[in-house]
Design an enzyme around this catalytic site. Structure first.
Site, PDB file in Angstrom:
ATOM      1  N   GLU A   7       0.829  -1.206   0.000  1.00  0.00           N
ATOM      2  CA  GLU A   7       0.000   0.000   0.000  1.00  0.00           C
ATOM      3  C   GLU A   7       0.866   1.260   0.000  1.00  0.00           C
ATOM      4  O   GLU A   7       1.971   1.267   0.556  1.00  0.00           O
ATOM      5  CB  GLU A   7      -0.905  -0.004   1.238  1.00  0.00           C
ATOM      6  CG  GLU A   7      -1.855  -1.179   1.246  1.00  0.00           C
ATOM      7  CD  GLU A   7      -2.460  -1.469   2.616  1.00  0.00           C
ATOM      8  OE1 GLU A   7      -3.509  -2.138   2.662  1.00  0.00           O
ATOM      9  OE2 GLU A   7      -1.886  -1.045   3.637  1.00  0.00           O
ATOM     10  N   GLU A  61     -11.658  -3.606  -2.274  1.00  0.00           N
ATOM     11  CA  GLU A  61     -11.270  -4.840  -1.593  1.00  0.00           C
ATOM     12  C   GLU A  61     -11.932  -4.873  -0.227  1.00  0.00           C
ATOM     13  O   GLU A  61     -12.341  -3.834   0.303  1.00  0.00           O
ATOM     14  CB  GLU A  61      -9.750  -4.917  -1.405  1.00  0.00           C
ATOM     15  CG  GLU A  61      -8.944  -5.111  -2.658  1.00  0.00           C
ATOM     16  CD  GLU A  61      -7.451  -5.197  -2.381  1.00  0.00           C
ATOM     17  OE1 GLU A  61      -7.045  -5.073  -1.189  1.00  0.00           O
ATOM     18  OE2 GLU A  61      -6.677  -5.388  -3.328  1.00  0.00           O
TER      19      GLU A  61
END
Length: 732
Positions: free
Chosen positions: A181, A377
């Site tokens: 991320e 997600e």
């Protein structure tokens, strides 16, 4: 802070689309652990395919493929992987995972970053250090200047080895930091973090602190400017630091002060710059080979969201302060955005102060407004598929990826109890879900007639999009937008273009027709019929300049470093150079030299240079050099402000009666005052500086052969406009 304002905007708006995007697809993420039974794995994938899943996303670990040494790649495991995915009928979405696997929630593997990598730079440059002193090597720090070259080599090797698999690769994801991320490793179990505490700031290496100091001096012009902005009385730039205690930073309201806002903005900007580095490497290597969308991920840090004493503190420590600015960088770098926690509900009560649903709405609203494509997600294993459906429908998501395969399929290949819900609430929103196959493609390059162009289209004989159609994002080529449209079994695309606000270009109501393949559309400059040509735009420069070489330090003082390098070459012409210090771009110049002033004495700085051309093509980084500024001088000193007569002035000098510098002397760096250069010279026990000025190329100002004399202290020198004797005045 921007959060409450944005939430107020969309709470009463009709921005939400109430449907997924036209190209929505449902995917599933593969297990983290390595596959050992390929037949059993293939049976699981076939079950996914038979239930309408489009693609499998897979971490492709840097620590696996380049473990043996620098540029020693072994892709054999992942070519086997791609073959099995292809045999199952699924598409394959690789995630180029340049982080460590292990140490975060949900990690069930241990794959470190290649060990040889750490010898490429110092730990201070390459690793993170938290406010409590914890050193983290979960991902490479964005402050390291060599990171762009390493990503470029990895991506180039992937492209070369998977060219033959491009028919099954509809998208590529980039790991942008810890857990893949774009964030700092602010919450890490091994560092003592536990949910729902805020996490720790991560910029306490000397490299990071110097980058912050330099950024603030650059912003405010001088230490005095920093003091005025922050209402402080700092006496040295070394006193400009990140918060020494994050808890106090929030409890005293420091986060909301000018200093706090400056720090949090800069802290996020480091991530924004890093995103640009990896995006450039990805587009350079992947666009010509795969021609697919590229994406990266922002973490859904939903806790401490509405904590009254530390609002958004978990987000802040991870590097998220202004989502609008952050998501704009996805737009600027032509990247899709993946966001997480779509399955979670708000609570908002102490001690977690958790508001994931609100956070998803906030980020999705901004992405929609900026025209950034969204993939969702779940954050944790879930069966709450109705909540996911609510979010993907509300905000027009382009895709959703379920974490992970084991949530849907048993080890024997049979579907488990979650499959029916995932199929009902997510998979069934897939467009053309009955065959779930990828059809013929038309790729359009649109030469910018409309500033923000839209394409309204249908597969020839099929159904039109809803007007105004689909926004066409900027392409990798300056001046062009680009989109790729799946037309299924059709062989031709029928289309018209518009500006999204009612102005159309529809070929005089005949529409435009494009066969399968790549086409360039050029609107008429007079508003008539546009022109269609086959292939990529012609005459567009897509070649980056060569990498600058021979980067060296030509001189230095206690507060400045002068650099030079050999010129790059380009197929059209080099426009200029970017100067990068400690992984952050600090300046551009059209010449092959630069002086970096306002530095801290006795401090090491790492530099690289990149060349760019008029089309915006950017070279890779030069080899990095590390230069340490001189110690603070002891003895008498003379400070000279030079009003710019020579554009790049040099001062040739000696302490009165002492030894002269080598000709042409020392380049004078720009001062904090516009139009002036400035240098401070230590003259030891002498009481006077004898000096002359020149342009570095043989043109001199030497007081008609008498030289200039400066006593101890600060002086301003103003050259004669007629080429005669300059004047000296006391003070700045």
């Amino acid at each position: 802070m921007v959060f409450s304002t944005i939430l107020g905007l969309f709470s009463n708006s009709n921005t939400a689309s109430a449907d997924v995007a036209n190209d929505f697809k449902a995917s599933v993420m593969a297990p983290l652990t390595k596959i050992t039974d390929w037949n059993a794995f293939k049976n699981q994938l076939i079950t996914l395919k038979n239930n309408g899943v489009y693609a499998l996303t897979t971490d492709v670990w840097w620590g696996d493929v380049e473990a043996a040494g620098d540029n020693q790649f072994d892709w054999s495991y992942y070519t086997t992987y791609a073959n099995v995915v292809s045999q199952s009928g699924l598409k394959w979405v690789p995630i180029l995972s340049t982080h460590t696997c292990g140490g975060n929630p949900g990690d069930d593997c241990n794959i470190p970053i290649p060990s040889w990598l750490w010898s490429k730079g110092t730990a201070d440059e390459m690793k993170y250090k938290s406010e409590t002193g914890y050193v983290n090597n979960e991902a490479i720090s964005p402050f390291w200047s060599g990171i762009g070259q390493q990503y470029n080599e990895l991506f180039a090797s992937f492209a070369a080895n998977f060219t033959s698999y491009k028919s099954i690769i509809p998208k590529i994801y980039l790991s942008a930091g810890p857990s893949g991320e774009l964030r700092y490793p602010s919450y890490y179990n091994s560092a003592g973090w536990s949910y729902p505490t805020r996490g720790k700031f991560q910029v306490y290496t000397d490299t990071a602190k110097n980058a912050f100091r330099n950024a603030m001096i650059t912003k405010y012009g001088s230490l005095n400017g920093v003091n005025q902005a922050w209402n402080l009385s700092l006496t040295n730039t070394s006193q400009i630091n990140p918060p020494s205690d994050g808890d106090t930073f929030y409890s005293t309201g420091g986060y909301n002060s000018t200093y706090g806002k400056d720090f949090l903005t800069w802290y996020q900007s480091v991530l924004e710059n890093h995103l640009g580095v990896i995006a450039a490497a990805a587009h350079t290597n992947f666009d010509p080979v795969f021609g697919v969308r590229i994406g990266a991920k922002i973490s859904g840090l939903h806790w401490q969201y509405n904590n009254p004493s530390a609002p958004h503190s978990a987000e802040n420590t991870a590097g998220y302060y202004n989502y609008t600015t952050l998501i704009q960088k996805f737009k600027d770098n032509n990247l899709d955005l993946t966001f997480t926690a779509l399955e979670m509900n708000d609570d908002g009560s102490a001690p977690a102060y958790s508001k994931p649903s609100t956070l998803v709405d906030n980020v999705s609203f901004i992405a929609n407004n900026l025209g950034v494509r969204l993939n969702g997600e779940n954050a944790l294993p879930t069966g709450n598929f109705q909540k996911i459906e609510e979010k993907i429908m509300s905000w027009g998501y382009n895709g959703f990826t379920l974490l992970r395969l084991a949530n849907l399929v048993n080890s024997d290949g049979s579907a488990n109890g979650n499959m029916a819900g995932f199929k009902q609430y997510v998979i069934n929103h897939t467009k053309n879900s009955n065959d779930n196959t990828e059809g013929n493609k038309v790729t359009l390059y649109y030469k910018k007639g409309f500033t923000s162009p839209y394409v309204h289209y249908r597969p020839a004989g099929g159904t039109w999009t809803t007007a105004p159609g689909k926004a066409i994002p900027d392409s990798e080529l300056s001046g062009y937008a680009k989109t790729t449209i799946d037309i299924g079994t059709a062989t031709q695309l029928e289309a018209a273009f518009n500006n999204g606000s009612g102005t159309w270009d529809n070929n005089n109501s005949q529409n435009y027709l494009f066969n399968v393949g790549t086409w360039t559309f050029t609107p008429s400059s007079t508003g008539g019929v546009g022109n269609i040509t086959a292939g990529l735009p012609q005459g567009v420069d897509t070649t980056a300049p060569s990498i600058p070489t021979n980067l060296a330090s030509t001189s230095k003082t206690d507060t400045s470093i002068s650099l030079s390098w050999s010129a790059s070459t380009d197929t059209v012409g080099v426009t200029g150079y970017e100067i990068w210090r400690n992984g952050v771009k600090i300046a551009t110049t059209a010449t092959t030299s630069y002086t970096n002033s306002g530095l801290t004495a006795n401090t090491a700085y790492s530099y690289t240079v990149k060349a760019y051309d008029a089309a915006g093509n950017l070279s890779a980084d030069s080899a990095a050099i590390s230069v340490t500024t001189n110690p603070t001088p002891v003895g008498n000193s003379v400070t000279v402000y030079y009003k710019k007569g020579f554009t790049t002035p040099f001062i040739h000098y000696r302490p009165a009666g002492g030894t002269w510098t080598a000709v042409p002397g020392i380049a004078m760096p720009n001062s904090e005052l516009s139009g002036y250069a400035k240098i401070t010279v230590n003259i030891g026990t002498a009481s006077q500086l004898e000096a002359v000025f020149n342009n570095g190329s043989g043109t001199w100002d030497n007081n008609n052969g008498q030289n200039y004399l400066f006593n101890v202290g600060t002086w301003t020198f103003t050259p004669s406009s007629s080429g005669g004797v300059g004047s000296i005045t006391v003070g700045p």
